[in-house]
Design a protein around this motif. Sequence first.
Motif, PDB file in Angstrom:
ATOM      1  N   ILE A 194      24.572  33.244  71.896  1.00  0.00           N
ATOM      2  CA  ILE A 194      25.994  33.317  71.574  1.00  0.00           C
ATOM      3  C   ILE A 194      26.696  32.008  71.913  1.00  0.00           C
ATOM      4  O   ILE A 194      26.602  31.512  73.031  1.00  0.00           O
ATOM      5  CB  ILE A 194      26.644  34.497  72.320  1.00  0.00           C
ATOM      6  CG1 ILE A 194      26.013  35.805  71.834  1.00  0.00           C
ATOM      7  CG2 ILE A 194      28.150  34.503  72.132  1.00  0.00           C
ATOM      8  CD1 ILE A 194      26.398  37.010  72.643  1.00  0.00           C
ATOM      9  N   ARG A 251      26.359  35.677  67.561  1.00  0.00           N
ATOM     10  CA  ARG A 251      27.800  35.908  67.633  1.00  0.00           C
ATOM     11  C   ARG A 251      28.039  37.081  68.568  1.00  0.00           C
ATOM     12  O   ARG A 251      27.238  38.008  68.637  1.00  0.00           O
ATOM     13  CB  ARG A 251      28.361  36.255  66.264  1.00  0.00           C
ATOM     14  CG  ARG A 251      28.056  35.219  65.214  1.00  0.00           C
ATOM     15  CD  ARG A 251      28.699  35.612  63.955  1.00  0.00           C
ATOM     16  NE  ARG A 251      29.964  34.880  63.930  1.00  0.00           N
ATOM     17  CZ  ARG A 251      30.639  34.625  62.856  1.00  0.00           C
ATOM     18  NH1 ARG A 251      30.222  35.074  61.707  1.00  0.00           N
ATOM     19  NH2 ARG A 251      31.752  33.952  62.906  1.00  0.00           N
ATOM     20  N   GLU A 302      30.119  31.482  70.393  1.00  0.00           N
ATOM     21  CA  GLU A 302      31.556  31.766  70.323  1.00  0.00           C
ATOM     22  C   GLU A 302      31.862  33.141  70.890  1.00  0.00           C
ATOM     23  O   GLU A 302      31.115  34.083  70.685  1.00  0.00           O
ATOM     24  CB  GLU A 302      32.037  31.692  68.875  1.00  0.00           C
ATOM     25  CG  GLU A 302      31.912  30.305  68.287  1.00  0.00           C
ATOM     26  CD  GLU A 302      32.338  30.272  66.835  1.00  0.00           C
ATOM     27  OE1 GLU A 302      33.185  31.093  66.435  1.00  0.00           O
ATOM     28  OE2 GLU A 302      31.827  29.418  66.105  1.00  0.00           O
TER      29      GLU A 302
END
Length: 195
Positions: free
Chosen positions: A144, A123, A146
């Motif tokens: 990652i 994230r 998002e």
Amino acid sequence: MQKRMGEAVARVARKVNETVENKTDSLGCIVSAWVSPGADLANCKLIAFPIGIYKAMRSVTEGIHRISLANNELKSLTSRFVTTFSQLRELNLAGNYLHRLPEEVTSLLHLQAIDLSRNRFRRFPEPLTTIAALETINLEENEITEVPVEKLATMASLRSLNLRANPVGPEARLLVRPLVPFDLLLSPEEPVPKA
């Protein structure tokens, strides 16, 4: 394992002493003063930041503006590290095993550049979006998917965000000029395989 950790701590202690004696603004393991002022704690095989360093550096932490802990084996960064080195302008944590940052990272009010490339973030570390002085974020080669598009778009000082070699979703690709005032670096989209 203990011998290896002991050797790493000894290397760090020597470089901390050099930092204190030379009154440089960087903290380190490999002296690079002849290339640029200061040193770094890169390639020290650290699995954690040595607790004893906090006491040894108590009198000079306010003057430390750059720290490199690149290419170690760090799995986490403690809140104590962040609050101790509150005057940081540059923090290099590339090439570790980090997957999150402590919330206290928001207290690094002077932080201008952070390198978190080649870690294990799944994230985007959202606490970074609240650091007003932050100009450069490098998250290349993480996991990652998002990205907090709206929060990134409000970061007035941000000049460069590197998300290359991440499986980011299509919303990140919508962050294009003139919507955001920074350079967004992404890997080219993979072509869809033909059936």
